[in-house]
Every structure is written in structure tokens, then in C-alpha cells.
Write a protein that holds these residues in place. Structure first.
Motif, PDB file in Angstrom:
ATOM      1  N   GLN A  63       0.818  -1.116   0.069  1.00 54.20           N
ATOM      2  CA  GLN A  63       0.037   0.122  -0.059  1.00 54.20           C
ATOM      3  C   GLN A  63       1.175   1.115   0.006  1.00 54.20           C
ATOM      4  O   GLN A  63       2.003   1.137   0.724  1.00 54.20           O
ATOM      5  N   TYR A  64       0.433   2.273  -0.694  1.00 53.06           N
ATOM      6  CA  TYR A  64       1.276   3.293  -0.882  1.00 53.06           C
ATOM      7  C   TYR A  64       0.407   4.686  -0.629  1.00 53.06           C
ATOM      8  O   TYR A  64      -0.809   4.835  -0.888  1.00 53.06           O
ATOM      9  N   ALA A  65       1.158   5.717  -0.009  1.00 55.34           N
ATOM     10  CA  ALA A  65       0.511   7.092  -0.071  1.00 55.34           C
ATOM     11  C   ALA A  65       0.299   7.273  -1.226  1.00 55.34           C
ATOM     12  O   ALA A  65       1.158   7.222  -2.433  1.00 55.34           O
ATOM     13  N   ASP A  66      -0.890   8.356  -1.620  1.00 54.46           N
ATOM     14  CA  ASP A  66      -1.075   8.896  -2.907  1.00 54.46           C
ATOM     15  C   ASP A  66      -0.027   9.509  -3.680  1.00 54.46           C
ATOM     16  O   ASP A  66       0.417   9.681  -4.782  1.00 54.46           O
ATOM     17  N   SER A  67       0.919  10.442  -2.674  1.00 60.82           N
ATOM     18  CA  SER A  67       1.811  11.352  -3.121  1.00 60.82           C
ATOM     19  C   SER A  67       3.013  10.385  -3.558  1.00 60.82           C
ATOM     20  O   SER A  67       3.848  11.272  -4.427  1.00 60.82           O
ATOM     21  N   VAL A  68       3.098   9.192  -3.268  1.00 60.35           N
ATOM     22  CA  VAL A  68       4.526   8.493  -3.947  1.00 60.35           C
ATOM     23  C   VAL A  68       4.044   7.318  -4.660  1.00 60.35           C
ATOM     24  O   VAL A  68       5.173   6.878  -5.310  1.00 60.35           O
ATOM     25  N   LYS A  69       2.703   6.887  -5.257  1.00 60.28           N
ATOM     26  CA  LYS A  69       2.379   6.105  -6.013  1.00 60.28           C
ATOM     27  C   LYS A  69       3.154   6.397  -7.386  1.00 60.28           C
ATOM     28  O   LYS A  69       3.094   7.366  -7.640  1.00 60.28           O
ATOM     29  N   GLY A  70       3.661   5.117  -7.967  1.00 57.42           N
ATOM     30  CA  GLY A  70       3.997   5.201  -9.265  1.00 57.42           C
ATOM     31  C   GLY A  70       5.655   5.582  -9.072  1.00 57.42           C
ATOM     32  O   GLY A  70       6.677   5.534 -10.243  1.00 57.42           O
ATOM     33  N   ARG A  71       6.190   6.216  -7.874  1.00 62.44           N
ATOM     34  CA  ARG A  71       7.604   6.540  -7.697  1.00 62.44           C
ATOM     35  C   ARG A  71       8.263   5.860  -6.612  1.00 62.44           C
ATOM     36  O   ARG A  71       9.667   5.744  -7.084  1.00 62.44           O
ATOM     37  N   PHE A  72       7.758   5.581  -5.733  1.00 67.80           N
ATOM     38  CA  PHE A  72       8.325   4.559  -4.648  1.00 67.80           C
ATOM     39  C   PHE A  72       7.929   3.144  -4.641  1.00 67.80           C
ATOM     40  O   PHE A  72       6.815   2.622  -5.164  1.00 67.80           O
ATOM     41  N   THR A  73       8.757   2.305  -4.377  1.00 69.06           N
ATOM     42  CA  THR A  73       8.435   0.892  -4.311  1.00 69.06           C
ATOM     43  C   THR A  73       9.014   0.328  -2.958  1.00 69.06           C
ATOM     44  O   THR A  73      10.148   0.371  -2.751  1.00 69.06           O
TER      45      THR A  73
END
Length: 124
Positions: free
Chosen positions: A59-69
Motif C-alpha cells: 500500500q502506498y500514499a497517493d503522493s508517492v504512488k508510481g515513484r516509490f516501491t
């Protein structure tokens, strides 16, 4: 008792990448959910990413989705946070967290153990 130690923070230019790592020591650690949080000066500690025991749920915060893994290696008791396309607003102290339950929760209350944090600075 569980000890968590973060590493990999540092100074990076906007658009660059960093990989954070969290080493854990303790008992039956591999059965716990893990998370990454961050806290900027004067702000609350915010959820960044979480992962369950086998990595099947993230699960990811919206602010980092697509950039963080977020990923983990249970054999090594390690959790990682790959951060790409970093922005100045990503600058913060990043904390590793471990939960006594195998449940990914995007809230500080869902975690029982915390590391000391590692500083990430992003220059514009």
C-alpha cells in the motif's frame, strides 16, 4: 524486543533516486507487516508505504504512488524503499516500522516498533 535500523538516506537532487534499507533484529520478525513513514519538520509522521509478510499486499500514499516501491527480503530480515523521481517535498526523516500483526495499516497506530530514522534531503 525488536530493533530496527534504517540506512540509505542522504542528499539527492530533484529527479534523482535513493534506496532506503531497514535491518531488523528480534524474534519471529518475518511474520510482521512492515511500513515506511516520514516526518518533515513541524509536521506529523505520515505513512509512505507498507507491505505484508509475503509481499503480496502493498500500500502506498497517493503522493508517492508510481515513484516509490517497497519490498522485503525475509531471509535477510530486510525491508527496502526504492525512491525514484524524488521531489523537494519528499524531504523528511524516513522511519521504518514493524507491526505485531500481518496487516498493512496506513497509520502510525498500526505499528509497534520504530527505527531511529534516516534523513532524506532533496535539492531543487
Amino acid at each position: 524486543q525488536v530493533q530496527l535500523v534504517e540506512s540509505g538516506g542522504g542528499l539527492v537532487q530533484a529527479g534523482g533516486s535513493l534506496r532506503l534499507a531497514c535491518t531488523a533484529s528480534g524474534n519471529t520478525f518475518a511474520t510482521w507487516a512492515r511500513g515506511w513513514f516520514r516526518q518533515a519538520p513541524g509536521k506529523e509522521r505520515d505513512f509512505v508505504a507498507g507491505i505484508n509478510f509475503n509481499g503480496g499486499v502493498t500500500q502506498y500514499a497517493d503522493s508517492v504512488k508510481g515513484r516509490f516501491t517497497i519490498s522485503r527480503d525475509n531471509a535477510k530480515n530486510m525491508v527496502y524503499l526504492q525512491m525514484n523521481s524524488l521531489k523537494p517535498e519528499d524531504a523528511a526523516v524516513y522511519y521504518c516500522a514493524a507491526a505485531l500483526r500481518n496487516l498493512v495499516v496506513p497509520d502510525v497506530k498500526g505499528y509497534d516498533y520504530w527505527g531511529q530514522g534516516t534523513q532524506v534531503t532533496v535539492s531543487s
